[in-house]
Design a protein around this motif. Structure first.
Motif, mmCIF file in Angstrom:
data_model
loop_
_atom_site.group_PDB
_atom_site.id
_atom_site.type_symbol
_atom_site.label_atom_id
_atom_site.label_comp_id
_atom_site.label_asym_id
_atom_site.label_seq_id
_atom_site.Cartn_x
_atom_site.Cartn_y
_atom_site.Cartn_z
ATOM 1 N N ARG A 138 21.706 -13.833 6.786
ATOM 2 C CA ARG A 138 22.576 -14.757 6.061
ATOM 3 C C ARG A 138 23.090 -14.186 4.750
ATOM 4 N NH1 ARG A 138 18.450 -17.864 8.299
ATOM 5 N NH2 ARG A 138 19.176 -19.430 9.807
ATOM 6 N N SER A 139 22.490 -13.118 4.291
ATOM 7 C CA SER A 139 22.918 -12.470 3.052
ATOM 8 C C SER A 139 22.609 -10.981 3.164
ATOM 9 C CB SER A 139 22.211 -13.083 1.837
ATOM 10 O OG SER A 139 20.809 -12.860 1.915
ATOM 11 N N GLN A 140 23.194 -10.208 2.242
ATOM 12 C CA GLN A 140 22.929 -8.783 2.243
ATOM 13 C C GLN A 140 21.460 -8.501 1.953
ATOM 14 O OE1 GLN A 140 24.934 -6.338 3.163
ATOM 15 N NE2 GLN A 140 23.270 -4.871 2.852
ATOM 16 N N ARG A 141 20.859 -9.309 1.108
ATOM 17 C CA ARG A 141 19.437 -9.139 0.796
ATOM 18 C C ARG A 141 18.576 -9.350 2.033
ATOM 19 N NH1 ARG A 141 17.342 -13.502 -3.254
ATOM 20 N NH2 ARG A 141 17.504 -14.757 -1.367
ATOM 21 N N GLU A 142 18.881 -10.396 2.791
ATOM 22 C CA GLU A 142 18.100 -10.651 3.999
ATOM 23 C C GLU A 142 18.312 -9.546 5.030
ATOM 24 O OE1 GLU A 142 17.340 -14.178 7.323
ATOM 25 O OE2 GLU A 142 18.856 -14.438 5.743
ATOM 26 N N ARG A 143 19.522 -9.012 5.128
ATOM 27 C CA ARG A 143 19.769 -7.910 6.059
ATOM 28 C C ARG A 143 18.946 -6.679 5.669
ATOM 29 N NH1 ARG A 143 25.793 -6.467 7.126
ATOM 30 N NH2 ARG A 143 24.776 -5.452 8.906
ATOM 31 N N THR A 144 18.833 -6.439 4.366
ATOM 32 C CA THR A 144 18.039 -5.297 3.897
ATOM 33 C C THR A 144 16.573 -5.470 4.261
ATOM 34 O OG1 THR A 144 19.584 -4.930 2.069
ATOM 35 C CG2 THR A 144 17.386 -3.964 1.861
ATOM 36 N N LEU A 145 16.043 -6.678 4.055
ATOM 37 C CA LEU A 145 14.646 -6.915 4.378
ATOM 38 C C LEU A 145 14.387 -6.817 5.883
ATOM 39 C CD1 LEU A 145 13.947 -9.924 1.962
ATOM 40 C CD2 LEU A 145 13.191 -7.557 1.691
ATOM 41 N N ARG B 86 13.404 -2.358 -3.662
ATOM 42 C CA ARG B 86 12.282 -1.446 -3.487
ATOM 43 C C ARG B 86 12.106 -1.092 -1.995
ATOM 44 N NH1 ARG B 86 8.109 -0.823 -6.922
ATOM 45 N NH2 ARG B 86 9.767 -1.255 -8.444
ATOM 46 N N ALA B 87 12.319 -2.076 -1.126
ATOM 47 C CA ALA B 87 12.201 -1.814 0.310
ATOM 48 C C ALA B 87 13.265 -0.818 0.773
ATOM 49 C CB ALA B 87 12.317 -3.122 1.099
ATOM 50 N N GLU B 88 14.462 -0.937 0.237
ATOM 51 C CA GLU B 88 15.526 -0.012 0.618
ATOM 52 C C GLU B 88 15.215 1.404 0.155
ATOM 53 O OE1 GLU B 88 19.093 1.241 2.351
ATOM 54 O OE2 GLU B 88 17.933 -0.618 2.565
ATOM 55 N N SER B 89 14.604 1.542 -1.022
ATOM 56 C CA SER B 89 14.262 2.868 -1.524
ATOM 57 C C SER B 89 13.128 3.509 -0.726
ATOM 58 C CB SER B 89 13.865 2.785 -2.997
ATOM 59 O OG SER B 89 12.660 2.037 -3.164
ATOM 60 N N MET B 90 12.273 2.694 -0.099
ATOM 61 C CA MET B 90 11.145 3.221 0.678
ATOM 62 C C MET B 90 11.494 3.433 2.151
ATOM 63 S SD MET B 90 8.579 3.701 -1.340
ATOM 64 C CE MET B 90 7.203 3.765 -0.214
ATOM 65 N N ARG B 91 12.715 3.085 2.540
ATOM 66 C CA ARG B 91 13.081 3.191 3.951
ATOM 67 C C ARG B 91 13.193 4.644 4.409
ATOM 68 N NH1 ARG B 91 17.597 2.911 6.776
ATOM 69 N NH2 ARG B 91 18.871 2.749 4.909
ATOM 70 N N ALA B 92 13.325 5.579 3.469
ATOM 71 C CA ALA B 92 13.411 6.994 3.844
ATOM 72 C C ALA B 92 12.118 7.485 4.488
ATOM 73 C CB ALA B 92 13.749 7.837 2.621
ATOM 74 N N PRO C 221 0.805 -1.232 0.000
ATOM 75 C CA PRO C 221 0.000 0.000 0.000
ATOM 76 C C PRO C 221 0.831 1.273 0.000
ATOM 77 C CG PRO C 221 -0.072 -1.048 2.143
ATOM 78 C CD PRO C 221 0.608 -2.010 1.238
ATOM 79 N N LEU C 222 2.113 1.201 0.365
ATOM 80 C CA LEU C 222 2.959 2.385 0.358
ATOM 81 C C LEU C 222 3.522 2.687 -1.021
ATOM 82 C CD1 LEU C 222 5.021 1.903 3.658
ATOM 83 C CD2 LEU C 222 3.073 3.403 3.299
ATOM 84 N N ASP C 223 3.694 1.643 -1.820
ATOM 85 C CA ASP C 223 4.297 1.813 -3.143
ATOM 86 C C ASP C 223 3.281 2.426 -4.099
ATOM 87 O OD1 ASP C 223 6.685 1.137 -4.900
ATOM 88 O OD2 ASP C 223 5.072 0.163 -6.003
ATOM 89 N N ALA C 224 3.750 3.374 -4.914
ATOM 90 C CA ALA C 224 2.852 4.073 -5.841
ATOM 91 C C ALA C 224 2.260 3.121 -6.868
ATOM 92 C CB ALA C 224 3.597 5.209 -6.536
ATOM 93 N N ARG C 225 3.005 2.114 -7.261
ATOM 94 C CA ARG C 225 2.526 1.146 -8.252
ATOM 95 C C ARG C 225 1.972 -0.122 -7.625
ATOM 96 N NH1 ARG C 225 8.064 1.402 -11.586
ATOM 97 N NH2 ARG C 225 8.749 1.802 -9.462
#
Length: 558
Positions: free
Chosen positions: A380-387, A362-368, A342-346
């Motif tokens: 376990r990975s950079q992706r999981e750390r981002t999420l 996309r989650a990293e771009s919306m963290r602001a 619901p936060l994403d414009a698309r």
């Protein structure tokens, strides 16, 4: 947009089908037509509801928080009120039957009024009342309401995604950080209790013979004249305590009802110790252990340092790291997807299901837009750390892992005490908050305590209190008809009445075993020279207040 029939619509549909069936059996076209007309009317009502709700959404049906801030601080066990406003820009009134908050499960939220009507081109102010039983950074993600269409036969849930952050601090720190600063009454003296070190001070330590380099202002002229030799005054340098607080934040200590887990009470006690010594002007350091050092803050003093300790106790015991969370990467991604859509414009239309790399980007771009700025948890990975960082930044809960830590907590505390013994400035007091060592010979822990005792360092141990978590109210198991225990035999889940009859007996048995084990382990600590402390009365009173508010919010069933 999804529509859900109300109870009236369901009853009408059943009646229409029954009338048509009776007409077919009786071979009466008029009766069949009557039943069919009922079903057609329900279909028309569904279409009218779709059109009316779509019109409301297109005209601009929105929710706004009152004020300009998007974060709020509260003390654990407190209650805060937030104003929200629902606006209807359509020319028709919108009636809703249920308004609820989408929030972290670590918060108790209710809304007044939770039903009503938003007039045409008008606005409705509601009050969001939030109870905060657990420390941490929690998210209030928005509001959801169920709108009735024009005929009133269908409900349409509408969700307003508008993140709001609530930072819950330990109660002692909330009072410490909000008290006024400055003025003569808050100026701390430059000296403290007398120490054993020579230096500048007010208390005379000894008279000794003059040595080259001694200042003339220290010469004791009368004593020197009586003894016939030049003597100087040696003073004791007055120093303040250097206090270390070690908190065992093992994940299993989160087990228990919300706000009544052992770690809830231990964080309050650590905060009370820290604020008490900071108020005296002592230097206070903090170590959070789980299973190794999660956070280490060197000893210092002052309100700014108190802010650091409060923040560490608020977020340092969290369960976002992969080794402390019950969620794996797929579960984390599912929660991120649900919150982000619901936060994403698309609406994440360009993110394919299972494409976790694009979802993480996309989650990293919306963290602001998040209310909190959280460091990246372990993954376990950079992706999981981002999420996982997305969850922490928006205050989305991550349940604690059910499996306990496998490392011996006595070894962890022993390593921390060894670090304290080597740290500068030299410690004078050490508080340990955590479970006592297991039965047996805690050799490494005993050696660490002995090393501190030789340096005149007092070691005090506060044990966790399991009694509040075992007291009423008890959470009954979810209603299920039967459970399979794995050997092809079926056992029934006890009813609510039977559960509330058996729960006090089981809780008392567990409590007696815990008390007996704790008594044995207290004796082991005392043999090592450790002073065993009980929880302060103020902390226990705050805990009783939290239990009382929990009872009021969740009355026992049955």
């Amino acid at each position: 947009m999804q529509l859900y029939p109300t109870r009236t619509a369901a009853h009408l549909a059943i009646a229409g089908v029954a009338v048509m069936g009776a007409g077919l059996i009786a071979r009466e076209p008029a009766i069949v037509g009557w039943g069919g007309a009922i079903l057609v009317a329900i279909a028309l009502a569904r279409g009218v509801t779709l059109v009316s709700v779509a019109r409301i959404r297109a005209a601009g049906f929105e929710m706004l928080w009152g004020g300009s801030r998007r974060t709020l601080r509260s003390a654990r066990g407190g209650t805060v009120e937030i104003e929200a406003e629902v606006r209807n820009r359509d020319t028709l009134a919108a009636r809703y039957v249920k308004l609820r908050a989408i929030a972290s499960s670590q918060l108790d939220v209710r809304i007044e009024p939770n039903r009503g009507e938003v007039s045409a081109s008008g606005r409705l102010k509601v009050k969001v009342i939030v109870q905060t039983p657990r420390v941490g950074q929690h998210g209030l993600h928005g509001l959801a309401l169920e709108v009735h269409g024009a005929p009133g036969l269908f409900e349409v849930p509408l969700t307003f995604a508008n993140p709001y952050g609530i930072e819950v601090l330990p109660r002692p720190f909330m009072a410490y950080l909000t008290q006024p600063r400055g003025g003569r009454s808050h100026i701390l003296a430059a000296s403290g209790r007398p120490g054993r070190v020579r230096g500048e001070g007010d208390d005379l330590r000894e008279l000794r013979e003059h040595q080259p380099g001694d200042p003339f202002r220290k010469i004791a002229w009368k004593a020197s004249a009586r003894r016939g030799t030049l003597l100087v005054r040696e003073f004791e340098r007055e120093e303040r305590d250097v206090v270390w607080i070690l908190v065992d934040a093992a994940v299993e200590l989160w087990a228990g009802p919300l706000g009544r887990a052992p770690l809830d009470l231990m964080i309050d006690e650590a905060s009370a110790i820290a604020t008490r010594h900071l108020g005296r002007g002592d230097r206070v350091g903090l170590m959070i252990l789980a299973p190794g050092p999660r956070a280490t803050i060197a000893p210092d003093h002052g309100p700014g340092h108190g802010q650091k300790i409060a923040h560490a106790l608020t977020v340092g015991c969290g369960t976002y790291d992969v080794d402390r969370s019950e969620l794996d990467e797929a579960d984390v991604a599912s929660r991120v997807l649900e919150h982000l859509r619901p936060l994403d414009a698309r609406g994440l239309a360009d993110v394919r299901r299972g494409d976790l790399d694009r979802l993480a980007a996309r989650a990293e771009s919306m963290r602001a837009r998040a209310p909190f700025s959280a460091p990246a948890p372990l993954g376990r990975s950079q992706r999981e750390r981002t999420l996982r960082r997305y969850l922490a930044s928006y205050g989305i809960e991550s349940p604690a892992r059910t499996e306990p830590e496998r490392r011996d907590p006595a070894v962890i505390v022993a390593e921390a005490l060894t670090h304290v013994a080597r740290a500068k400035p030299r410690a004078s007091m050490v508080y340990v908050l955590g479970p006592p060592p297991a039965d047996g010979q805690p050799g490494q822990l005993s050696d660490a305590v002995r090393r501190l005792s030789r340096k005149a360092v007092r070691v005090m141990w506060t044990l966790p209190d399991f009694e509040p978590g075992l007291g009423p109210p008890w959470e009954a198991p979810r209603p299920q008809e039967q459970e399979n225990d794995g050997d092809d035999t079926q056992r029934s889940v006890p009813s609510d009445k039977a559960f509330h009859e058996l729960a006090p007996i089981a809780a008392e048995a567990v409590l007696l075993r815990a008390r007996a084990a704790q008594t044995r382990r207290e004796a082991v600590l005392r043999k090592m020279g450790v002073r065993v402390l009980r929880l302060r009365a103020a902390t226990q009173a705050a805990q009783r207040a939290a239990v009382a508010s929990s009872d009021a919010a969740h009355p026992p069933q049955g």
